[in-house]
Design an enzyme around this catalytic site. Sequence first.
Site, mmCIF file in Angstrom:
data_model
loop_
_atom_site.group_PDB
_atom_site.id
_atom_site.type_symbol
_atom_site.label_atom_id
_atom_site.label_comp_id
_atom_site.label_asym_id
_atom_site.label_seq_id
_atom_site.Cartn_x
_atom_site.Cartn_y
_atom_site.Cartn_z
ATOM 1 N N ARG A 180 8.206 11.317 4.888
ATOM 2 C CA ARG A 180 7.892 11.403 6.327
ATOM 3 C C ARG A 180 9.180 11.410 7.153
ATOM 4 O O ARG A 180 9.237 12.032 8.195
ATOM 5 C CB ARG A 180 6.944 10.295 6.757
ATOM 6 N N SER A 218 4.059 6.486 12.690
ATOM 7 C CA SER A 218 3.648 6.486 11.284
ATOM 8 C C SER A 218 4.171 7.727 10.567
ATOM 9 O O SER A 218 4.810 7.629 9.524
ATOM 10 C CB SER A 218 2.121 6.481 11.162
ATOM 11 N N GLU A 252 -8.467 13.027 18.217
ATOM 12 C CA GLU A 252 -8.082 14.137 17.340
ATOM 13 C C GLU A 252 -8.713 15.476 17.738
ATOM 14 O O GLU A 252 -8.030 16.514 17.670
ATOM 15 C CB GLU A 252 -8.398 13.784 15.879
ATOM 16 N N PHE A 303 -7.799 15.529 10.502
ATOM 17 C CA PHE A 303 -7.892 16.971 10.736
ATOM 18 C C PHE A 303 -9.088 17.553 9.979
ATOM 19 O O PHE A 303 -9.823 18.384 10.481
ATOM 20 C CB PHE A 303 -6.627 17.689 10.248
ATOM 21 N N ARG A 342 3.080 10.433 2.583
ATOM 22 C CA ARG A 342 3.606 9.316 3.354
ATOM 23 C C ARG A 342 4.878 8.731 2.753
ATOM 24 O O ARG A 342 5.746 8.238 3.467
ATOM 25 C CB ARG A 342 2.549 8.209 3.422
#
Lengths: 276, 322
Positions: free
Chosen positions: B16, B43, B64, B90, B173
């Site tokens: 990330r 994040s 979203e 998503f 992540r």
Amino acid sequence: MIADLSRRAYEFRIQVLQMVYARQTGHIGGAFSIAEVLTALYFHHLRINPSNPNWDDRDRLVFSKGHACAMLYTALAHRGFFPVEDLMTFRALNSRLQGHPERQKTPGIEVPAGPLGHGVAIGAGMALCARMDKSKRRVYAILGDGEINAGVIWEGALVAAKYQLDNLKVILDYNGVQQTGTTTKVLPTEPIVDKWRAFGWHTIEIHGHNQTQVLDALDQADEIHGKPVVIIARTTKGKGVSFMENDSYWHGSPPNEKQFQAALAELNEGVARWQN
Amino acid sequence: MAELIREPFGALVSMRKAYGEALIELGKTHPNVVVLSADVSNSDHSGMFEAVYPDRFFNVGIAEPALVDVAVGLANGGRVPIANTFSFLFATRALEQVRTHLCYGEANVKLAGAYSGLSDSFDGPTHHAITDIAIMRALPNMTVVVPADPLAVKKLLPLVADWQGPVFFRLCRNEVPEIFTDEYTPEIGKGIVLRQGADVSILSCGVLVARSLLAAKCLAEQGISARVVEVHTIKPLDRGLVIACAKETGALVTVEEHSIIGGLGGAVAEVLVENEPVPMERIGVADTFAESGPYSELMDKYGLSVNDIVNAAHRAVARKCK
């Protein structure tokens, strides 16, 4: 001009009636309620260029209540975006006029619509873009009142208020009837003015079939700074045909021949009323 | 060929953070790029872009569907929006917006799906994204790209931004080893042979490319010559390369951090059965939700270990010999 736009609204209702009758499918009620608003926008207010539909600095119109697109197609055709003859191919195979708006096939359509609820957030994105581009283009989003049941409407309303998007103007076609009944029965949304105000919007309330009020509201909206504007247009679903008015049956049902003739007669009276 | 891969793998690097750095670089060369977040920019590290280009960054809050729709509006005016939130959101909460506007409406919006696969390991199944590839690749007009290491994130992001049309860019992540050298030059829609082999082809995407390479080494010690192919673009799939692998090695294994249903394995299987049916084994999460736990151990438990890949290759080769 008022008479001209009002007469046009009735002529367009006739056109929509013919389209839906011919194909035996389509949405009359919500198309009739938005007629005066659309004629005011397309024949007076919007800065657009039908011969160059993708002109960068054009005003944007997001037709969020996509099921009422027969009226939008009629306005676009008569404004010169595509031949008027194409209107009668509405919802037929190989037509450029899909059952709900499609961007690629139909000049003048900015985004698809059909699934309800997109107009405010997409409009907010367009308005942000206009601001970044330092463009004077304005963004209009036309919503139905049933449509504002959708949560994303209110997400978009919060975003527009956060970014103080005064170049975004929402027009709420508040006809009080949605697919299965009145809005008060299905999902109450009053007090509607307070709601938008509480979300940080400037509100203007009008009679949505009064062309003078529609035009004034559009002008007023341009004078508001630092806030997005919602014009709550009190309208009548099925406006112009007595037996269609305020009846949820006419949300998405086509007329039979007898109903077609009766509706046509009433709408012709509407045209005649605004002649001269 | 070999020079594409580091030997040994590089140190563990945060994917990330690599993404945040890649966004900043992209901002320099792509003035039209704008970045949007649904309040998770600290994040997924898209907030690194905000720090450098505050005027080109929009946080729409935990909303979203609006995130995607606002991006659509920006794309309408010629911007290239990169929308950021967790991948599963998503593919679930904002899916209608993605389908209607990005895919049907051909809006030029890029979705950066953070925390994909099991990589948000401790937050558990509510935050895992193991069906996102299946969902996204089923949508007409959508392109699906899955980088395999931090360098790949940096090399692929500008290609994603330049690609005309909607793209789902699937991100991890965690810290993962750098496997590629600077010679790695991906091209959207093309698979890359990372290691030659004659007995079986291991087609892999995402962070499991590293494990696939380790598995190929094990297999070599056991006398099986395994080809390793990185399929960073799941859609459009490099059908020619898949068919060539089937013809030349006669057996395939697909490896992905995703459900075995509908992801890379599904895409490859579709091509094989229509063109060159050969034995094929799929490595992925079985049709189940996983659980919370440390990333590496979690992947091991749910069938994504190096050993699982080795065993699958053996099974595929054995079926070929029947």
